[in-house]
Write an enzyme that holds these catalytic residues in place. Structure first.
Site, PDB file in Angstrom:
ATOM      1  N   ARG A 150       0.855  -1.181   0.000  1.00  0.00           N
ATOM      2  CA  ARG A 150       0.000   0.000   0.000  1.00  0.00           C
ATOM      3  C   ARG A 150       0.890   1.229   0.000  1.00  0.00           C
ATOM      4  NH1 ARG A 150       2.359   2.487   3.538  1.00  0.00           N
ATOM      5  NH2 ARG A 150       0.750   4.074   3.401  1.00  0.00           N
ATOM      6  N   GLY A 151       0.260   2.383  -0.225  1.00  0.00           N
ATOM      7  CA  GLY A 151       1.031   3.616  -0.382  1.00  0.00           C
ATOM      8  C   GLY A 151       1.107   3.933  -1.867  1.00  0.00           C
ATOM      9  N   ALA A 152       0.840   5.212  -2.208  1.00  0.00           N
ATOM     10  CA  ALA A 152       0.676   5.607  -3.608  1.00  0.00           C
ATOM     11  C   ALA A 152       1.800   5.092  -4.514  1.00  0.00           C
ATOM     12  CB  ALA A 152       0.573   7.129  -3.685  1.00  0.00           C
ATOM     13  N   ARG A 211      -7.648  -0.950  -6.964  1.00  0.00           N
ATOM     14  CA  ARG A 211      -7.979   0.137  -6.041  1.00  0.00           C
ATOM     15  C   ARG A 211      -8.291   1.388  -6.859  1.00  0.00           C
ATOM     16  NH1 ARG A 211      -4.579   0.846  -0.791  1.00  0.00           N
ATOM     17  NH2 ARG A 211      -6.519   1.972  -0.310  1.00  0.00           N
ATOM     18  N   GLN A 238      -1.830   3.109   9.819  1.00  0.00           N
ATOM     19  CA  GLN A 238      -0.552   3.180   9.098  1.00  0.00           C
ATOM     20  C   GLN A 238       0.446   4.113   9.774  1.00  0.00           C
ATOM     21  OE1 GLN A 238      -3.556   3.566   7.667  1.00  0.00           O
ATOM     22  NE2 GLN A 238      -3.662   2.618   5.657  1.00  0.00           N
ATOM     23  N   ASP A 293      -2.644  10.708  -2.764  1.00  0.00           N
ATOM     24  CA  ASP A 293      -2.995   9.575  -3.621  1.00  0.00           C
ATOM     25  C   ASP A 293      -3.395  10.028  -5.018  1.00  0.00           C
ATOM     26  OD1 ASP A 293      -3.486   8.611  -0.680  1.00  0.00           O
ATOM     27  OD2 ASP A 293      -3.133   6.840  -1.915  1.00  0.00           O
ATOM     28  N   ASN A 332      -6.081  12.284  -0.211  1.00  0.00           N
ATOM     29  CA  ASN A 332      -5.112  11.568   0.627  1.00  0.00           C
ATOM     30  C   ASN A 332      -5.907  10.837   1.706  1.00  0.00           C
ATOM     31  OD1 ASN A 332      -2.341  10.903   1.281  1.00  0.00           O
ATOM     32  ND2 ASN A 332      -2.541  12.217   3.067  1.00  0.00           N
ATOM     33  N   LYS A 333      -5.211  10.058   2.485  1.00  0.00           N
ATOM     34  CA  LYS A 333      -5.832   9.233   3.531  1.00  0.00           C
ATOM     35  C   LYS A 333      -6.886   9.995   4.338  1.00  0.00           C
ATOM     36  CE  LYS A 333      -5.122   5.805   4.167  1.00  0.00           C
ATOM     37  NZ  LYS A 333      -5.999   4.896   3.381  1.00  0.00           N
TER      38      LYS A 333
END
Lengths: 339, 339
Positions: free
Chosen positions: B39-41, B79, B181, B222, B232-233
């Site tokens: 995970r993570g852009a 995703r 996270q 993201d 973003n998150k």
């Protein structure tokens, strides 16, 4: 309280277990307040009044006032932020002091304060429900329901009243990290009251507001300064700032015992810093139905855990009290309190 | 990637266990993206490029493009929010399409994209570190470190660079519910990099800002729309709103592969809604050292779990990219991207 024993719902094991703690002395009641067996502004106030009454019942004839004064200091030192705690201790102590029969007077005053808290919350429900229209989505933070008071609750009282009035409502329940009072206690109360709800991550509030999904925010309070600045569970301030941006009405619900007339502004409200472990560990139910504590960060991590924050009056639409809805200004507050 | 196998750090078991997942087909890599093993852009982008390359390697001579096109759609469906995913798939696919040797070209392009991501993040660290003065307290949300990219990270790259420059820094790490996270990955990275930090509850940001404890906020992204609106998150928007109120500079750090030129405004960025269970359950380490999942709400509770939110450009001080710090406006973004 029956005899010298105070009966408390153990809020640390909810929603997984419902159990009653019997506290047999003011020492045990102090521990219950400290470790959050009992928590929530009004419930802390109620427990503190009973702890004070317990101390009066326990005090030996010789050195009576010395014992009681030491107990008073001990109860006051359990938690620093909730004003209801200090209010209840003082009222109980003063009632006993003014009487020829201090033991009986203390017990009577503690009972009276508990009844008064319950009555105030009922009225908060009445006034607050007028703000809730059928179809409303209501956001709340932490737990300010009947668990947090002697009965009814503050922020949840208007919701329960609206539900009884057959209004169609839905509640966005902030999880309320670190201790999860939203996910654990508010969710459990709402489930019991058959109010439809969803648990949401704490910092998701602005997202829902930005999409027009929240009609009103109602939260409780641990202490309200004379100028209307309000201390409440950590995370309340962020929600209030977001509500302001998106034009969502933001209400505080609290009995007048939450106002601290000696406190001119929010910056003088002491903010409790609790144990790092509340952030680093989480408690819940395993698949096998056991209550277990798990570490959710690397071993040896440090955490900051301020338990409350202060929302400035300018972000608050109104304060729902048992005397009606009060504007968050010094003039309006003093008028409502008839000072 | 070695041969047809992609090697991924399993981010679902960090910080409690470090293990490498070997993904032997584009199907397995898709699963790894979906279930957040990776995970993570930037890391999603890297994994997607390699998944595309895997598909080219797997495709049978007969029905080659049919196989590859189906794989492309499958990878794109893992995703919805991270722009890097679509960027990487398209680049890899186009490079292969343009070549006489599509298998080799796809692998080469995936490698090039991974190197490029790493190089871009290194430069983000360089530009971003200029914003950090010695003595700064930096707030960050979620994880945008080297775990979230091929290397270095975006939001954490400036922090690592500042640390190398011997600046005295301290990081406030948002826990980042529901998946944690921050508490799990950012804390673990910072611990490895010997950067001092504390984990804080997500909604405590405004409190710290109100007390003047935060000097700068740096978060990842993201997807960034042409007008500067940034997904973003979940929780980023609340932090940005609070930062604006308290005058704390709020920076996005992201490689230019995060910009979506087809997206004119944040309101067109699709927001992924993930499983309720991410909110209702928490994973961590028991006292006995076992990774366990616990329920943190009443059984049968409902939850909402939007994975991202959109921060409007007006709340963003600047976007730290590998091409320098870009103002969050259409003109500045198009100029930086040389469109």
């Amino acid at each position: 309280m029956k005899g010298g024993t105070v009966f408390l719902i153990d809020q640390t094991v909810l929603p997984f277990k419902f159990s009653i703690v019997r506290s047999k002395s003011h020492f045990e009641t102090c521990t219950a307040i400290k470790n959050m067996t009992v928590r929530g502004a009004g419930a802390i106030g109620g427990a503190a009044a009973y702890a004070m009454a317990q101390a009066f019942l326990e005090a030996p004839e010789k050195g009576f006032w010395k014992y009681v004064d030491a107990a008073k200091a001990r109860i006051a030192a359990t938690r620093p932020t909730a004003q209801n705690l200090f209010f209840a201790i003082d009222r109980t102590y003063q009632a006993a002091k003014a009487s020829k029969f201090p033991r009986e007077a203390a017990v009577r005053e503690a009972e009276r304060l508990a009844d008064r808290d319950s009555e105030a919350c009922k009225k908060i429900g009445e006034y607050g429900s007028r703000l809730i229209k059928s179809g409303f989505n209501i956001s709340t933070h932490c737990n300010a329901g009947w668990l947090a008071f002697v009965d009814y609750g503050s922020a949840l009282a208007p919701i329960y009243r609206a539900k009884k009035q057959k209004k169609k409502i839905f509640v966005y329940v902030d999880e309320t990290r670190p201790r999860g009072q939203g996910a654990k206690l508010t969710a459990w109360e709402l489930k019991n009251e058959k109010v439809p709800f969803a648990i949401v991550p704490d910092a998701a509030g602005a997202h829902f507001m930005s999409r027009g999904l929240i009609d009103i925010v109602i939260v409780g309070a641990d202490r309200i300064a004379v100028n209307g600045d309000t201390a409440n569970k950590i995370g309340t301030l962020e929600k209030a700032i977001a509500a302001k941006r998106y034009g969502v009405p933001f209400y505080i619900a609290a009995p007048t015992s939450t106002f601290d007339l000696k406190c001119s502004s929010g910056r003088y409200i002491p903010i409790e810093e609790r144990s790092q472990d509340e952030v680093l560990f989480q408690e819940g139910l395993t698949e096998k139905g056991k209550i277990e504590k798990i570490l959710i960060a690397p071993k040896g991590s440090r955490a900051f855990n301020p338990s409350f924050d202060v929302t400035p009056a300018e972000l608050i639409t109104g304060i729902i009290t048992e005397r009606g809805i009060v504007k968050p200004s010094k003039a309006a507050i003093l008028k409502a309190l008839k000072v």
